[in-house]
Design an enzyme around this catalytic site. Structure first.
Site, PDB file in Angstrom:
ATOM      1  N   LYS A 169     -40.027  55.842 -59.792  1.00  0.00           N
ATOM      2  CA  LYS A 169     -39.676  54.525 -60.328  1.00  0.00           C
ATOM      3  C   LYS A 169     -39.772  53.490 -59.207  1.00  0.00           C
ATOM      4  O   LYS A 169     -38.950  53.487 -58.294  1.00  0.00           O
ATOM      5  CB  LYS A 169     -38.237  54.544 -60.860  1.00  0.00           C
ATOM      6  CG  LYS A 169     -37.866  53.264 -61.589  1.00  0.00           C
ATOM      7  CD  LYS A 169     -36.378  53.107 -61.773  1.00  0.00           C
ATOM      8  CE  LYS A 169     -35.691  52.516 -60.589  1.00  0.00           C
ATOM      9  NZ  LYS A 169     -36.129  51.154 -60.232  1.00  0.00           N
ATOM     10  N   GLU A 242     -32.688  56.929 -47.893  1.00  0.00           N
ATOM     11  CA  GLU A 242     -33.160  56.066 -46.792  1.00  0.00           C
ATOM     12  C   GLU A 242     -32.613  54.685 -47.075  1.00  0.00           C
ATOM     13  O   GLU A 242     -33.050  54.018 -48.011  1.00  0.00           O
ATOM     14  CB  GLU A 242     -34.697  56.049 -46.756  1.00  0.00           C
ATOM     15  CG  GLU A 242     -35.330  57.356 -46.336  1.00  0.00           C
ATOM     16  CD  GLU A 242     -35.132  57.673 -44.852  1.00  0.00           C
ATOM     17  OE1 GLU A 242     -34.501  56.889 -44.124  1.00  0.00           O
ATOM     18  OE2 GLU A 242     -35.621  58.747 -44.435  1.00  0.00           O
TER      19      GLU A 242
HETATM   20  P1  NAD Z   1     -31.960  48.259 -53.859  1.00  0.00           P
HETATM   21  O1  NAD Z   1     -30.958  49.255 -53.407  1.00  0.00           O
HETATM   22  O2  NAD Z   1     -31.489  47.048 -54.551  1.00  0.00           O
HETATM   23  O3  NAD Z   1     -33.036  48.915 -54.826  1.00  0.00           O
HETATM   24  C1  NAD Z   1     -33.817  50.023 -54.453  1.00  0.00           C
HETATM   25  C2  NAD Z   1     -34.265  50.752 -55.698  1.00  0.00           C
HETATM   26  O4  NAD Z   1     -33.129  51.312 -56.358  1.00  0.00           O
HETATM   27  C3  NAD Z   1     -34.962  49.888 -56.727  1.00  0.00           C
HETATM   28  O5  NAD Z   1     -36.008  50.642 -57.310  1.00  0.00           O
HETATM   29  C4  NAD Z   1     -33.863  49.621 -57.734  1.00  0.00           C
HETATM   30  O6  NAD Z   1     -34.347  49.334 -59.028  1.00  0.00           O
HETATM   31  C5  NAD Z   1     -33.108  50.932 -57.727  1.00  0.00           C
HETATM   32  N1  NAD Z   1     -31.707  50.863 -58.134  1.00  0.00           N
HETATM   33  C6  NAD Z   1     -30.899  49.782 -58.187  1.00  0.00           C
HETATM   34  N2  NAD Z   1     -29.664  50.142 -58.577  1.00  0.00           N
HETATM   35  C7  NAD Z   1     -29.687  51.486 -58.761  1.00  0.00           C
HETATM   36  C8  NAD Z   1     -28.705  52.441 -59.125  1.00  0.00           C
HETATM   37  N3  NAD Z   1     -27.439  52.102 -59.379  1.00  0.00           N
HETATM   38  N4  NAD Z   1     -29.070  53.737 -59.194  1.00  0.00           N
HETATM   39  C9  NAD Z   1     -30.335  54.119 -58.900  1.00  0.00           C
HETATM   40  N5  NAD Z   1     -31.314  53.242 -58.548  1.00  0.00           N
HETATM   41  C10 NAD Z   1     -30.990  51.949 -58.470  1.00  0.00           C
HETATM   42  O7  NAD Z   1     -32.796  47.918 -52.547  1.00  0.00           O
HETATM   43  P2  NAD Z   1     -33.934  46.822 -52.392  1.00  0.00           P
HETATM   44  O8  NAD Z   1     -33.224  45.493 -52.415  1.00  0.00           O
HETATM   45  O9  NAD Z   1     -35.048  47.104 -53.309  1.00  0.00           O
HETATM   46  O10 NAD Z   1     -34.462  47.102 -50.910  1.00  0.00           O
HETATM   47  C11 NAD Z   1     -33.906  46.524 -49.778  1.00  0.00           C
HETATM   48  C12 NAD Z   1     -32.994  47.501 -49.061  1.00  0.00           C
HETATM   49  O11 NAD Z   1     -33.662  48.741 -48.855  1.00  0.00           O
HETATM   50  C13 NAD Z   1     -32.585  47.034 -47.676  1.00  0.00           C
HETATM   51  O12 NAD Z   1     -31.231  47.342 -47.455  1.00  0.00           O
HETATM   52  C14 NAD Z   1     -33.471  47.856 -46.749  1.00  0.00           C
HETATM   53  O13 NAD Z   1     -32.977  48.012 -45.439  1.00  0.00           O
HETATM   54  C15 NAD Z   1     -33.536  49.134 -47.490  1.00  0.00           C
HETATM   55  N6  NAD Z   1     -34.711  49.888 -47.094  1.00  0.00           N
HETATM   56  C16 NAD Z   1     -34.547  51.055 -46.394  1.00  0.00           C
HETATM   57  C17 NAD Z   1     -35.649  51.769 -45.957  1.00  0.00           C
HETATM   58  C18 NAD Z   1     -35.502  53.047 -45.188  1.00  0.00           C
HETATM   59  O14 NAD Z   1     -36.464  53.797 -45.109  1.00  0.00           O
HETATM   60  N7  NAD Z   1     -34.347  53.346 -44.623  1.00  0.00           N
HETATM   61  C19 NAD Z   1     -36.930  51.295 -46.250  1.00  0.00           C
HETATM   62  C20 NAD Z   1     -37.064  50.102 -46.959  1.00  0.00           C
HETATM   63  C21 NAD Z   1     -35.948  49.421 -47.384  1.00  0.00           C
END
Ligand code: NAD
Length: 474
Positions: A169, A242
């Site tokens: 997803k 991650e």
């Molecule tokens: P997010 O947590 O808002 O969303 C990530 C994904 O999770 C999306 O696909 C979203 O639809 C889904 N999601 C949202 N709520 C959920 C839930 N309750 N249960 C399951 N899935 C859910 O993150 P984002 O805003 O898309 O990305 C930015 C964040 O990601 C930043 O904090 C960044 O540091 C982190 N990030 C980490 C890495 C890593 O490898 N450590 C890489 C890229 C981004």
């Protein structure tokens, strides 16, 4: 340009009753729609992955290696189309979109080369004991909006290579390039092995709760990661998380100021700061602080920000409205608290989600801009004069994703690298990821690993097989 893209379930187009609108963050305008999957659509995807699992997992390892390598070739062949879609939905400059697609291809090819180790722990007249690695079953993968294609491939390639089938997803903000990739890969990957579903906020929690998944591999924010862990608990799913970071940089006075400022600029502001391992706090030695701040300010004034589709753009918009509001709120908080806020860059006017490159001059350590992950083109610079103090402040965070050290003294750099709470430490460069090098966060930046053979093993269960041999009677 595609203005509607379907999901991929069981190797075919799949639609849903409702649709999600996709915006171009450079204009704030809708330009495409995708399916907004309901629980039944997800069930179909899980059922397809489950049905495909026996044949896929039984396929010889070399056969799966060949298919994962062909995934890389297919991505590379589609680079033109995929990078344009990516720029339009994500906002990043076209050259950086091409870089992301090429990196995704490189990751698939490098992963395809990994051997799945068999460890012989005993081979004696009494016993042969060996540990093998077997696939888990159906994996659920959830990816974020900053590097939608690359971070999806970080999951697709090792999960499939290990013999699992997958339901992926992408983020509802950036599903298009991944959906198109799903269509392209139908030529390469057997039906049901790779399924791609899209949907709004309800879909992630449906996946993490779903009893059909053996594992969830999640990349996103720390706040969501906590929810994923809670929701996976009742079925005891394996998890790789991650998560976010608040990566410190420590800059010593023995560096070349201009060159280091330029490298650190890109370590902080590539993708307009929307990188998990971007430099998010820069501790700069007192002896060079003012000149370093001056060099960064000058660069910020020279780097063009705009629509990523336009020639010459080096920095794009913030990807979505929520994040745009969050970054602006952090800058406002600094202003309200009397920090020196330097709007060093310029941003185009209009309806796009642009925030100019902003530097915050030595705010207090307990300010929001230092403590929180900004994930945007704003960077606090902090003075230090004592190495111990810099290390302590760098480590004073709930996060521990990556860190950078900038010095011409390699011994000092290695001594400090040993003491930083971070899963990756880069010396005199930033963002230097490799498909061969294990990646993962310390503390609340994550659980588990991606990349390298350790990342591949996270998509397996171990199985230790012990053979009792005949022992001659004494
Ligand atoms: P997010 O947590 O808002 O969303 C990530 C994904 O999770 C999306 O696909 C979203 O639809 C889904 N999601 C949202 N709520 C959920 C839930 N309750 N249960 C399951 N899935 C859910 O993150 P984002 O805003 O898309 O990305 C930015 C964040 O990601 C930043 O904090 C960044 O540091 C982190 N990030 C980490 C890495 C890593 O490898 N450590 C890489 C890229 C981004």
């Amino acid at each position: 340009m595609n203005d509607y893209l379907p999901m991929t379930i069981n190797g075919e187009d799949a639609h849903a009753l409702h649709r999600l609108e996709i915006l171009n963050p450079a204009s704030g305008e809708t330009f495409a729609t995708v399916p907004d999957a309901a629980a039944e659509d997800l069930d179909m995807a899980v059922a397809a992955a489950r049905a495909a699992f026996p044949a896929w997992s039984a396929r010889p390892y070399a056969g799966r290696q060949a298919i994962v390598a062909r995934i890389g070739d297919t991505i590379m062949a589609g680079i033109e189309e995929l990078s344009h879609l990516l720029t339009r939905e994500q906002g990043k400059p076209i050259g950086q979109a091409q870089f992301e697609i090429a990196a995704a291809a490189q990751w698939a090819q490098a992963t395809a080369g990994f051997a799945l180790p068999v460890t012989v722990v005993e081979d004696s007249p009494e016993h042969r004991v060996e540990t093998r690695h077997v696939p888990l079953g159906v994996v659920g993968a959830i990816s974020p909006w900053n590097f939608p294609v690359l971070l999806s491939i970080w999951k697709i390639a090792p999960a499939l290579l290990a013999g699992n089938t997958l339901v992926l997803k992408p983020s509802p903000f950036t599903p298009l390039a991944v959906l198109r990739l799903g269509q392209l890969l139908r030529e390469v990957v057997p039906a049901g092995v790779l399924n791609i579903v899209t949907g709004g906020d309800h879909l992630g929690p449906l996946m993490t709760r779903h009893a059909g998944f053996a594992k969830i591999s999640f990349t996103g924010s720390t706040a969501t990661g906590r929810q994923v862990m809670g929701s996976a608990a009742p079925t005891l799913k394996r998890l790789t998380l991650e998560l976010g970071g608040n990566d410190p940089a420590i800059v010593f006075p023995d560096v070349d100021i201009e060159k280091t400022a330029e490298k650190l600029f890109w370590s902080a502001f590539t993708n307009s700061g929307q990188v998990c391992v971007a430099t998010k706090r820069a501790y700069v030695h007192d002896a060079i602080y003012d000149r370093f701040l001056g060099a960064l300010t000058k660069l910020a004034g020279q780097v063009p920000m705009g629509d990523g589709a336009e020639q010459g753009t080096a920095l794009g918009p913030i990807q979505n409205r929520l994040q745009y509001d969050r970054v602006r709120a952090l800058i406002d908080d600094s202003r309200e608290n009397g920090h020196r806020v330097i709007a060093a860059g310029t941003a185009p006017a209009g309806t796009g989600y642009f925030v100019p490159v902003t530097l915050i001059d030595n705010p207090p350590e307990d300010s929001r801009i230092v403590r929180e992950e900004q994930f945007g083109p704003v960077l606090p610079l902090l003075r230090f004069s004592d190495e111990e103090d810099a290390v302590a402040r760098a480590n004073a965070s709930e996060y521990g994703l990556a860190a950078t050290i900038w010095t011409s003294d390699e011994d000092r750099a290695l001594r400090i690298a040993d003491r930083l709470d971070a899963g990756s430490v880069w010396i005199n460069e930033g963002l230097a990821l490799s498909p061969l090098a294990v990646f993962g966060g310390h503390k609340q930046s994550g659980v588990g690993k991606e990349n390298g053979v350790p990342g591949l093993l996270e998509f397996t269960n171990s199985r230790t097989v012990t053979i009792r041999r005949q022992v001659a009677a004494v």
